[in-house]
Design a protein around this motif. Sequence first.
Motif, short mmCIF file in Angstrom:
data_model
loop_
_atom_site.label_atom_id
_atom_site.label_comp_id
_atom_site.label_asym_id
_atom_site.label_seq_id
_atom_site.Cartn_x
_atom_site.Cartn_y
_atom_site.Cartn_z
N ASN A 98 0.84 -1.21 0.00
CA ASN A 98 0.00 0.00 0.00
C ASN A 98 0.87 1.25 0.00
N SER A 99 0.28 2.34 -0.42
CA SER A 99 0.97 3.63 -0.43
C SER A 99 2.35 3.52 -1.08
N LEU A 100 2.38 2.95 -2.25
CA LEU A 100 3.65 2.70 -2.93
C LEU A 100 4.39 3.98 -3.27
N LYS A 101 5.71 3.88 -3.22
CA LYS A 101 6.60 4.99 -3.52
C LYS A 101 7.50 4.63 -4.69
N PRO A 102 8.00 5.62 -5.41
CA PRO A 102 8.92 5.29 -6.51
C PRO A 102 10.11 4.45 -6.07
N GLU A 103 10.58 4.64 -4.86
CA GLU A 103 11.72 3.84 -4.37
C GLU A 103 11.36 2.39 -4.10
N ASP A 104 10.09 2.04 -4.20
CA ASP A 104 9.69 0.63 -4.09
C ASP A 104 9.86 -0.11 -5.41
N THR A 105 10.20 0.60 -6.46
CA THR A 105 10.40 -0.01 -7.76
C THR A 105 11.53 -1.03 -7.70
N ALA A 106 11.24 -2.24 -8.14
CA ALA A 106 12.24 -3.32 -8.12
C ALA A 106 11.61 -4.59 -8.69
N VAL A 107 12.43 -5.59 -8.87
CA VAL A 107 11.93 -6.95 -9.11
C VAL A 107 11.75 -7.60 -7.74
N TYR A 108 10.57 -8.10 -7.51
CA TYR A 108 10.24 -8.71 -6.22
C TYR A 108 10.29 -10.24 -6.34
N TYR A 109 10.95 -10.86 -5.37
CA TYR A 109 11.11 -12.31 -5.34
C TYR A 109 10.50 -12.88 -4.07
N CYS A 110 9.78 -13.98 -4.22
CA CYS A 110 9.38 -14.72 -3.03
C CYS A 110 10.39 -15.82 -2.77
N ALA A 111 10.53 -16.18 -1.51
CA ALA A 111 11.51 -17.17 -1.10
C ALA A 111 10.94 -18.01 0.02
N ALA A 112 11.47 -19.21 0.16
CA ALA A 112 11.00 -20.11 1.21
C ALA A 112 12.16 -20.93 1.74
N ALA A 113 12.02 -21.32 2.99
CA ALA A 113 13.00 -22.19 3.63
C ALA A 113 12.25 -23.18 4.49
N THR A 114 12.75 -24.38 4.56
CA THR A 114 12.11 -25.41 5.38
C THR A 114 12.02 -24.92 6.82
N ARG A 115 10.85 -25.08 7.38
CA ARG A 115 10.61 -24.62 8.75
C ARG A 115 11.66 -25.18 9.70
N GLY A 116 12.20 -24.31 10.52
CA GLY A 116 13.21 -24.72 11.49
C GLY A 116 14.64 -24.53 11.03
N ARG A 117 14.82 -24.24 9.73
CA ARG A 117 16.18 -24.08 9.20
C ARG A 117 16.72 -22.67 9.41
N ILE A 118 15.84 -21.71 9.62
CA ILE A 118 16.27 -20.32 9.75
C ILE A 118 16.21 -19.90 11.21
N ILE A 119 17.27 -19.25 11.66
CA ILE A 119 17.25 -18.66 12.99
C ILE A 119 16.85 -17.19 12.86
N THR A 120 16.42 -16.63 13.96
CA THR A 120 15.88 -15.27 13.93
C THR A 120 16.84 -14.28 13.30
N SER A 121 18.10 -14.42 13.60
CA SER A 121 19.10 -13.47 13.11
C SER A 121 19.32 -13.59 11.60
N SER A 122 18.82 -14.63 10.98
CA SER A 122 19.01 -14.86 9.54
C SER A 122 17.78 -14.57 8.72
N VAL A 123 16.71 -14.15 9.34
CA VAL A 123 15.45 -13.96 8.63
C VAL A 123 15.62 -13.00 7.46
N ARG A 124 16.45 -11.99 7.63
CA ARG A 124 16.61 -10.95 6.60
C ARG A 124 17.73 -11.26 5.61
N ASN A 125 18.34 -12.43 5.73
CA ASN A 125 19.48 -12.79 4.89
C ASN A 125 19.00 -13.67 3.73
N PRO A 126 19.15 -13.23 2.49
CA PRO A 126 18.65 -14.04 1.37
C PRO A 126 19.33 -15.41 1.28
#
Length: 127
Positions: free
Chosen positions: A83-111
Amino acid sequence: VPLQASGGGLVQAGGDLRLSCAASGRTFSNYDVAWFRQNPGNEREFVAAFRRGEFNTYYADSVKGRFIISTNNAKSTVYLQMNSLKPEDTAVYYCAAATRGRIITSSVRNPSAYSYWGQGTQVTVSS
């Protein structure tokens, strides 16, 4: 798990878009899911994530309060309501998934923490 992203397009600043990410042949019940975005020459940037085990959501500061990540197990789909999109939101958007339990909290933002990726969908916000 094969992922298919859709819903991108051209929108004026202030407008809304909803992206969808479908998991082919299965549900997201056993996966943590996230959205990232990327522009040419830049690194892939974290946007939002949902950790099923914790039922927690995470957002980049730049989108907090404007974007919402959600899942619908029945449809095997992850959504990113923008919502309320801005020009700086322009990009290619990717969805990603990881098997539950494989990611720790500190890695959530790491591709690199995510094993499965969709093909990307272009979002362009005009000023």
